[in-house]
Write a protein that holds these residues in place. Structure first.
Motif, PDB file in Angstrom:
ATOM      1  N   ILE A  71      11.082  51.040  21.303  1.00 27.19           N
ATOM      2  CA  ILE A  71      11.261  52.494  21.320  1.00 27.19           C
ATOM      3  C   ILE A  71      12.649  52.819  21.853  1.00 27.19           C
ATOM      4  O   ILE A  71      13.050  52.317  22.909  1.00 27.19           O
ATOM      5  N   ARG A  72      13.361  53.643  21.118  1.00 26.33           N
ATOM      6  CA  ARG A  72      14.644  54.190  21.577  1.00 26.33           C
ATOM      7  C   ARG A  72      14.604  55.698  21.394  1.00 26.33           C
ATOM      8  O   ARG A  72      14.330  56.190  20.303  1.00 26.33           O
ATOM      9  N   CYS A  73      14.873  56.419  22.467  1.00 28.83           N
ATOM     10  CA  CYS A  73      14.854  57.878  22.388  1.00 28.83           C
ATOM     11  C   CYS A  73      15.584  58.447  23.599  1.00 28.83           C
ATOM     12  O   CYS A  73      15.981  57.708  24.503  1.00 28.83           O
ATOM     13  N   LYS A  74      15.730  59.751  23.614  1.00 27.23           N
ATOM     14  CA  LYS A  74      16.332  60.418  24.758  1.00 27.23           C
ATOM     15  C   LYS A  74      15.423  60.266  25.970  1.00 27.23           C
ATOM     16  O   LYS A  74      14.214  60.442  25.883  1.00 27.23           O
ATOM     17  N   ASP A  75      16.024  59.921  27.103  1.00 29.98           N
ATOM     18  CA  ASP A  75      15.224  59.744  28.315  1.00 29.98           C
ATOM     19  C   ASP A  75      14.770  61.095  28.856  1.00 29.98           C
ATOM     20  O   ASP A  75      15.441  62.113  28.681  1.00 29.98           O
ATOM     21  N   ARG A  76      13.622  61.094  29.506  1.00 26.51           N
ATOM     22  CA  ARG A  76      13.086  62.291  30.152  1.00 26.51           C
ATOM     23  C   ARG A  76      12.014  61.861  31.141  1.00 26.51           C
ATOM     24  O   ARG A  76      11.486  60.744  31.062  1.00 26.51           O
ATOM     25  N   TYR A  92      15.151  52.908  26.628  1.00 28.02           N
ATOM     26  CA  TYR A  92      14.792  51.775  25.768  1.00 28.02           C
ATOM     27  C   TYR A  92      13.520  51.153  26.326  1.00 28.02           C
ATOM     28  O   TYR A  92      13.432  50.843  27.519  1.00 28.02           O
ATOM     29  N   GLN A  93      12.522  50.983  25.468  1.00 27.26           N
ATOM     30  CA  GLN A  93      11.262  50.361  25.870  1.00 27.26           C
ATOM     31  C   GLN A  93      10.882  49.303  24.838  1.00 27.26           C
ATOM     32  O   GLN A  93      10.954  49.553  23.633  1.00 27.26           O
ATOM     33  N   GLU A  94      10.456  48.152  25.338  1.00 35.41           N
ATOM     34  CA  GLU A  94      10.013  47.068  24.453  1.00 35.41           C
ATOM     35  C   GLU A  94       8.701  46.505  24.993  1.00 35.41           C
ATOM     36  O   GLU A  94       8.605  46.148  26.173  1.00 35.41           O
ATOM     37  N   TYR A  95       7.692  46.459  24.130  1.00 38.58           N
ATOM     38  CA  TYR A  95       6.367  45.997  24.527  1.00 38.58           C
ATOM     39  C   TYR A  95       5.915  44.860  23.618  1.00 38.58           C
ATOM     40  O   TYR A  95       6.052  44.951  22.391  1.00 38.58           O
ATOM     41  N   CYS A  96       5.360  43.822  24.216  1.00 38.61           N
ATOM     42  CA  CYS A  96       4.650  42.782  23.467  1.00 38.61           C
ATOM     43  C   CYS A  96       3.161  43.068  23.614  1.00 38.61           C
ATOM     44  O   CYS A  96       2.615  43.009  24.724  1.00 38.61           O
ATOM     45  N   ILE A  97       2.508  43.381  22.506  1.00 41.43           N
ATOM     46  CA  ILE A  97       1.132  43.865  22.579  1.00 41.43           C
ATOM     47  C   ILE A  97       0.210  43.089  21.640  1.00 41.43           C
ATOM     48  O   ILE A  97       0.656  42.438  20.691  1.00 41.43           O
ATOM     49  N   ARG A  98      -1.058  43.159  21.940  1.00 42.43           N
ATOM     50  CA  ARG A  98      -2.124  42.771  21.018  1.00 42.43           C
ATOM     51  C   ARG A  98      -3.223  43.817  21.129  1.00 42.43           C
ATOM     52  O   ARG A  98      -3.340  44.504  22.148  1.00 42.43           O
ATOM     53  N   HIS A  99      -4.015  43.879  20.094  1.00 43.73           N
ATOM     54  CA  HIS A  99      -5.182  44.745  20.160  1.00 43.73           C
ATOM     55  C   HIS A  99      -6.173  44.163  21.158  1.00 43.73           C
ATOM     56  O   HIS A  99      -6.101  42.984  21.511  1.00 43.73           O
TER      57      HIS A  99
END
Length: 446
Positions: A263-268, A299-306
């Motif tokens: 995820i990349r976006c404006k911080d808030r 900037y957010q990066e996640y390693c995920i599984r269901h």
């Protein structure tokens, strides 16, 4: 069957308490490890939802999370957060540090189960109403007017709008007694009238009104309500400019059986809470994460599984996850001019203020309504009902009507909070806000 279910839940809680006693959580706070932030490290036995609970504790304290490193492979959960207060300073307040330690540490009740909710209000002294429906100009004014007519006092409210939909959690009391409303017939009448208001002329999308008697975290509940209302679905003729939309990608890391969300976006503020909340409620487990949230971009990066152990396994699921995360980010974006109101609280205050907005062609896109020690402390984000920029002359007029010191403009230099030049109408409007109804002065049409 209910008894069996309750017994099962009790057994789950006892098991989790046993795990906690065997592996007590550890919280370490360090003001020396980082030059410009307090470093908080949380180690605990792993459990689905634990990341959201930790983030929620920090978010409810209005702390800013500038960096985060998350790892929860196997049965252990390890998080490191760099946090500051709202002014960008390290945490020095002993009360806040002790609260974090007690909330997340070994002496806490930190068990991430269905029964635990951080930052909630007791519902013993008020009635909570959940509203979802089609957004339109003047909706908040209509809802608050109905509640006033029904002898209900709004003690707090949170209102979000997104993608033509609106959701709100409103807490009310009886006007005469100041306590929660418990009469089932009266509650049914309130529910039916509000549902009619929410439905309006829209016969396609459903409107919902729910009377809630359980403790809730308002922000998480609003996310759940809008998700259930499918606000993430975009109409073909209502596609937002790609440049304005947050960048969300989902790819599979086949060697590790992870799906990687970037995820990349404006911080808030509260951005991390919003994304983690959505992943959790969509039944995804975060195994690793790397977050950098230093203005102006996040900037957010996640390693995920269901929850079933599998990564994202279809294009339809990938697109749905992207849309839901985009919606979660956009819901809290402050679209509009920020107005802050602070005055003595009274019954009908919200109805009168929002009616003034509506009669001057302003639409409320987000609102936070609160009362504290007899004071109403409200924040509104408003825009022109036709979609044009807000006219400064209209804002000046509304501030004259309500009171220059009562209603102030925040965050926009072109709208000054300093009083304008003396006006022949200044004294006419000076006592207006003390009146029980704006209708008496003929300014608001009935």
């Amino acid at each position: 069957m209910d008894a069996d279910l309750s017994s099962s839940w009790d057994m789950d809680d006892e098991y989790e308490k046993l795990i906690k006693r065997m592996n007590p959580p550890s919280v370490v706070m360090d003001n020396e490890a980082c030059k410009n932030a307090t470093v908080i490290r949380v180690d605990s036995a792993n459990k689905h939802g634990i990341l959201l609970d930790v983030v929620q504790v920090l978010t409810d304290l209005n702390l800013i999370i500038t960096k985060a490193y998350i790892s929860s492979d196997g049965g252990w959960f390890m998080d490191v957060f760099n946090v500051t207060d709202q002014d960008g300073n390290k945490l020095q307040d002993a009360g806040i540090l002790n609260y974090i330690r007690k909330s997340l540490g070994a002496d806490s009740d930190f068990i991430p189960t269905r029964n635990r909710s951080v930052g909630v209000e007791s519902v013993a002294d008020h009635t909570a109403i959940e509203l979802t429906g089609n957004d339109r100009p003047g909706l908040l004014s209509e809802v608050s007017a109905v509640l006033t007519d029904l002898k209900c006092n709004v003690v707090s409210a949170e209102v979000w709008t997104h993608n033509t939909r609106a959701a709100a959690v409103v807490r009310i009391t009886d006007e005469s007694s100041g306590s929660a409303i418990t009469d089932p017939h009266r509650l049914l009448g309130i529910k039916q009238l509000l549902c009619n208001v929410l439905r309006g002329n829209n016969k396609i999308r459903e409107a919902k009104t729910v009377i809630s008697n359980v403790e809730i975290n308002t922000d998480r509940r609003l996310h759940q309500m809008m998700f259930a209302d499918r606000d993430y679905e975009r109409a073909d003729d209502n596609i937002q400019d790609e440049q304005k939309r947050p960048s969300v990608t989902v790819v599979n890391w086949c060697d590790k059986d992870y799906s990687v969300v970037t995820i990349r976006c404006k911080d808030r503020p509260k951005l991390l809470f919003d994304t983690v909340c959505t992943l959790t409620d969509m039944k995804y487990v975060v195994f690793h994460a790397n977050v950098h949230a230093e203005q102006p971009e996040a900037y957010q990066e996640y390693c995920i599984r269901h929850l079933d152990g599998f990564p994202v396994n279809s294009e339809a699921e990938r697109q749905r996850l992207i849309q839901c995360l985009e919606a979660a980010i956009e819901r809290r974006v402050s679209d509009g001019l920020k107005l802050e109101l602070c005055t003595t609280d009274r019954v009908g205050l919200l109805s009168n203020v929002t009616r003034i907005f509506r009669e001057n062609s302003l639409s409320v896109t987000r609102a936070e309504v609160a009362t504290k020690a007899g004071k109403a402390i409200n924040t509104f984000y408003v825009r022109d009902s036709s979609g044009n920029p807000v006219d400064a002359k209209i804002i000046d007029y509304i501030r004259q009507v309500i009171g220059q010191t009562i209603l102030q403009v925040k965050g926009r230099s072109e709208y000054s909070n300093s009083p304008p030049q003396e006006s022949p109408t200044r004294f006419l409007f000076g006592g207006l806000f003390k009146s029980r109804s704006f209708v008496n002065f003929g300014i608001v049409r009935q």
